[in-house]
Enzyme design. Structure first.
Site, PDB file in Angstrom:
ATOM      1  N   ASN A  77       0.836  -1.199   0.000  1.00 16.31           N
ATOM      2  CA  ASN A  77       0.000   0.000   0.000  1.00 16.31           C
ATOM      3  C   ASN A  77       0.875   1.256   0.000  1.00 16.31           C
ATOM      4  OD1 ASN A  77      -2.422   1.712   0.238  1.00 16.31           O
ATOM      5  ND2 ASN A  77      -3.433  -0.185   0.890  1.00 16.31           N
ATOM      6  N   ARG A  78       0.508   2.304   0.716  1.00 15.92           N
ATOM      7  CA  ARG A  78       1.088   3.628   0.484  1.00 15.92           C
ATOM      8  C   ARG A  78       1.816   4.195   1.691  1.00 15.92           C
ATOM      9  NH1 ARG A  78      -3.420   2.612  -2.297  1.00 15.92           N
ATOM     10  NH2 ARG A  78      -3.652   3.453  -4.405  1.00 15.92           N
ATOM     11  N   HIS A 102       3.379   0.202  -2.711  1.00 18.60           N
ATOM     12  CA  HIS A 102       3.746  -1.218  -2.745  1.00 18.60           C
ATOM     13  C   HIS A 102       5.261  -1.441  -2.741  1.00 18.60           C
ATOM     14  CE1 HIS A 102      -0.328  -2.360  -2.876  1.00 18.60           C
ATOM     15  NE2 HIS A 102      -0.548  -2.274  -4.173  1.00 18.60           N
ATOM     16  N   HIS A 172      -1.379  -9.773  -3.545  1.00 15.82           N
ATOM     17  CA  HIS A 172      -2.298  -8.982  -4.372  1.00 15.82           C
ATOM     18  C   HIS A 172      -3.114  -9.898  -5.294  1.00 15.82           C
ATOM     19  CE1 HIS A 172      -3.792  -5.466  -6.421  1.00 15.82           C
ATOM     20  NE2 HIS A 172      -2.969  -4.663  -5.769  1.00 15.82           N
ATOM     21  N   TYR A 174      -5.947 -11.305  -7.371  1.00 15.68           N
ATOM     22  CA  TYR A 174      -7.197 -10.862  -7.986  1.00 15.68           C
ATOM     23  C   TYR A 174      -8.097 -12.091  -8.130  1.00 15.68           C
ATOM     24  CZ  TYR A 174      -4.851  -6.559  -9.673  1.00 15.68           C
ATOM     25  OH  TYR A 174      -4.173  -5.361  -9.787  1.00 15.68           O
ATOM     26  N   GLN A 279      -7.509  -4.279   2.357  1.00 13.52           N
ATOM     27  CA  GLN A 279      -7.784  -3.361   1.258  1.00 13.52           C
ATOM     28  C   GLN A 279      -8.666  -4.074   0.246  1.00 13.52           C
ATOM     29  OE1 GLN A 279      -6.315  -0.257   1.342  1.00 13.52           O
ATOM     30  NE2 GLN A 279      -6.773   0.608  -0.664  1.00 13.52           N
ATOM     31  N   GLU A 307      -6.667  -7.627   0.207  1.00  7.80           N
ATOM     32  CA  GLU A 307      -5.259  -7.508   0.591  1.00  7.80           C
ATOM     33  C   GLU A 307      -5.168  -7.259   2.098  1.00  7.80           C
ATOM     34  OE1 GLU A 307      -3.351  -4.552  -2.107  1.00  7.80           O
ATOM     35  OE2 GLU A 307      -5.295  -4.671  -3.121  1.00  7.80           O
TER      36      GLU A 307
END
Length: 342
Positions: A77-78, A102, A172, A174, A279, A307
């Protein structure tokens, strides 16, 4: 168990693939990014489909911007504008304006992990993070995937740093329970055991406040159709074209945190973790026609990510839980995804 060669990295190093089997589920993991390449899960009739977005080969996984079920670190993340720790300022490589997303240049998704152990039910991979993006010290990282007889894929993460450092490891993946080649996830339902989200600014950096989800487009406290939810959150003025938000998970310790279901196939998923946040990302920016596996092409909202994590930018929010690993001490966390039919 024999490893299968999956190709080579852009630097020419061999990439290996391990296949795990349990509970009627098959999981393939490649060493590049410690990436979950496939999860083959049965439907009501026993027909298996691959429920993870990805690429067919190493050329695909090596291309930037490809949807990849890779391990993310050193900090998922950030982080905004670097950080200070133990009286020292660390300037990080920024890869999204003034934000390190990331892990920046050192992102584990582009590392070729060493295969430490591989059996029919588990694969253990390791890498050494040398702080390429500007983080303090080095970190020895190990990720172990274990597939149990009930179709549960357990992800165990361990990290030992040489200096105190922020750590936030996730995967991550999907997911698309109808199959990775089935189009958007609009017909699937999702429930998240979280009464709050972290409020974020225009750059998706938490402000430090938490907001109740009740009576908002972010409420997944009861099973909810993803198509309706995405449509509602976009209509509310959300700038991310769908969901890209951290949920403050209810409870502490190991617990179930989410459920997803595809009624058409009967495939269901439960997520578990010991972490405080998750997330939710609904693949909002996959480009139309992105090449997937087996001739599939992906589009916006072709999958959803859960996540598990510490909250974004937690290094700048002392009241947010955890996120710091200490020199010489083993840091560990775990997440699991259980696949079944109902």
């Amino acid at each position: 168990m024999a490893l299968v060669n999956f190709g080579k990295t852009p630097d020419g190093d061999p990439v290996w693939m391990a296949e795990l089997n349990g509970g009627g589920v098959t999981v393939e993991v490649i060493s590049f990014g410690a990436t979950v390449h496939r999860i083959l899960a049965p439907d009501r009739s026993g027909k298996k489909a691959d429920v993870v977005l990805g690429r067919d080969d190493m050329d695909g996984y090596a291309s930037r911007g490809a949807p990849s079920a890779a391990v993310i670190g050193r900090v998922a993340n950030r982080i905004k504008n670097g950080f200070s720790l133990n009286g020292k300022k660390y300037v990080l490589d920024a890869n999204d304006q003034n934000i390190t997303l990331h892990g920046g240049r050192g992102n584990y998704a582009r590392r070729n992990f060493a295969v430490v152990e591989a059996t029919d039910s588990l694969v253990r991979l390791a890498t050494r993070d040398h702080g390429e993006a500007g983080f303090p010290g080095e970190v020895s990282v190990e990720v172990c995937y274990t597939l149990s007889d009930d179709g549960t894929l357990l992800l165990n993460y361990t990290a030992i740093p040489t200096m105190d450092t922020p750590i936030n490891l996730t995967n991550h993946i999907y997911f698309n329970l109808a199959g990775q080649d089935s189009g958007p996830v609009y017909g699937q339902t999702l429930k998240i055991n979280a009464d709050f989200i972290t409020q974020s600014d225009a750059q998706n950096i938490p402000t430090g406040e938490v907001l109740k989800v009740k009576k908002t487009p972010f409420d997944f406290t009861k099973p909810r159709n993803l198509g309706d939810a995405i449509k509602e959150v976009i209509a509310s003025g959300n700038i991310h074209n769908g969901f890209d938000i951290n949920y403050v998970l209810n409870g502490e310790g190991w617990r179930k945190i989410a459920e997803a279901y595809d009624e058409a196939s009967g495939r269901a998923l439960e997520a578990y973790t010991d972490l405080p946040g998750v997330q939710l990302y609904t693949a909002n920016f996959i480009r139309e026609g992105t090449k997937g596996k087996g001739g599939a092409t992906y589009q916006c909202h072709a999958g959803f990510c859960l996540e598990t994590q510490f909250f974004p930018d937690t290094i700048h929010k002392p009241h947010f839980p955890g996120g710091i690993a200490y020199a010489g001490e083993a840091f560990s966390t775990a997440t699991a995804y259980k696949f079944f039919v109902k």
